[in-house]
Motif scaffolding. Sequence first.
Motif: not given
Length: 227
Positions: A59-66, A72-81, A147-155
Amino acid sequence: MKKNNKLVLLGAALTMTAGFSMIGASVNADQVINAGQYTENAQQLQQIFTNKNKNFSLKEVSVENHSDNKQEPVYELKGFNAKKTQSAKMVVNAEKTNQIIKNKTKKMSSSDKKDANALNINDVKKSPVDAINLAKKYANVNGNPTSWKLEMKKVNGTETPVYEVEFDGTVTAVSSSSVSSAKSSSVKDAKAKKSSKASSKAAKSNKKVTVKLNATNGNKISVKNEK
């Protein structure tokens, strides 16, 4: 009395050392990265996520330091079953995406279920590189994103994949070296210097700039300047 004085001095020294250590830690924690160097596409990141989390949606992708990766930079990935009973969070080394730092699941709350919108990968037509370049144009900045992030939003009432790209405010400034190296007339040079000073002034007044854009067509959604 001499021994007491020594103890007092020793205590003061230890306090100062501890204070410096805490300052150092806070500096590291606030360290920013050049997120423009880490632009793995959403399709590849989804594959990394679902390989370890079967029957889960990203559901979401982001890149940032962590802090989980020693700043160091990481990708943080979030989701659900599929049943929306479990959420998953994965942290991947941005330098080596085959290195998974963390992958944890937990029970979803009712509020989490409401916000559980799977990232529609097929609608992500713009790559992170495209998004960053467009964000620079929309925000009128010339530096690298932090940083950058990608996720679903209402447009306009429709669920849409959206990039959120953040820049440190100082990136607005034009470097003096680029101005001085430009081969132009004295009038143009004067205008360039004036523009550079104005940009530098603007850079100092902004802490960060956040750009949101449509990941399907690249259209600007918003540009937010925080002072």
